[in-house]
Design an enzyme around this catalytic site. Structure first.
Site, PDB file in Angstrom:
ATOM      1  CB  THR A 121      17.643   9.084 -23.516  1.00 26.14           C
ATOM      2  OG1 THR A 121      19.050   9.062 -23.291  1.00 26.14           O
ATOM      3  CG2 THR A 121      17.194  10.479 -23.900  1.00 26.14           C
ATOM      4  CG  LEU A 144      22.286   1.067 -21.894  1.00 21.80           C
ATOM      5  CD1 LEU A 144      23.316   2.012 -21.330  1.00 21.80           C
ATOM      6  CD2 LEU A 144      22.371  -0.275 -21.192  1.00 21.80           C
ATOM      7  CG  HIS A 145      20.409   6.901 -25.807  1.00 24.21           C
ATOM      8  ND1 HIS A 145      21.293   7.625 -26.561  1.00 24.21           N
ATOM      9  CD2 HIS A 145      20.258   7.579 -24.647  1.00 24.21           C
ATOM     10  CE1 HIS A 145      21.670   8.701 -25.884  1.00 24.21           C
ATOM     11  NE2 HIS A 145      21.045   8.696 -24.722  1.00 24.21           N
ATOM     12  CB  VAL A 146      23.459   5.392 -29.751  1.00 26.31           C
ATOM     13  CG1 VAL A 146      24.827   5.396 -30.420  1.00 26.31           C
ATOM     14  CG2 VAL A 146      22.462   4.617 -30.588  1.00 26.31           C
ATOM     15  CB  ALA A 167      25.185   1.647 -25.417  1.00 27.11           C
TER      16      ALA A 167
END
Length: 105
Positions: free
Chosen positions: A23, A25-27, A30
């Site tokens: 996916t 660099l999502h939540v 990060a």
């Protein structure tokens, strides 16, 4: 008298790494990067397409909008710069624990 001394860093350590998780660099990635970076005293940045993020800020990292397959440059300055960058590169290479479906414990 009215001059300010500019602080220069004697060294900078940097490595490139490919963001190969599903996916980008999502939540969650990060947050994991931020948590890992925060363990070190060095000033750490993550760069993607001429944009730089503070590795100790999840919001800053998410604003890079780095998709899966993106190349990141992780760079640091400070007393523990090498170990900090190497730890973050290792985290990205392990795909943030997503490669086996669950985060490692």
């Amino acid at each position: 008298c009215g001059r300010r001394r500019v602080r220069t860093h004697r060294t900078m350590y940097a490595r490139r790494v490919r963001l190969d998780n599903a996916t980008g660099l999502h939540v969650r990635p990060a947050t994991l990067l931020m948590e890992t970076a925060s363990r070190y005293r060095a000033t750490i940045e993550v760069l993607h397409e001429n944009n730089a993020a503070d590795a100790k800020s999840a919001i800053s990292l998410m604003l890079l909008e780095a998709p899966s397959g993106a190349e990141l440059l992780i760079q640091a300055t400070g007393e523990d710069e090498v170990v900090a960058v190497d730890a973050l590169v290792h985290l990205v290479q392990r795909q943030f624990g997503e490669d086996n479906g669950r985060q490692e414990s």
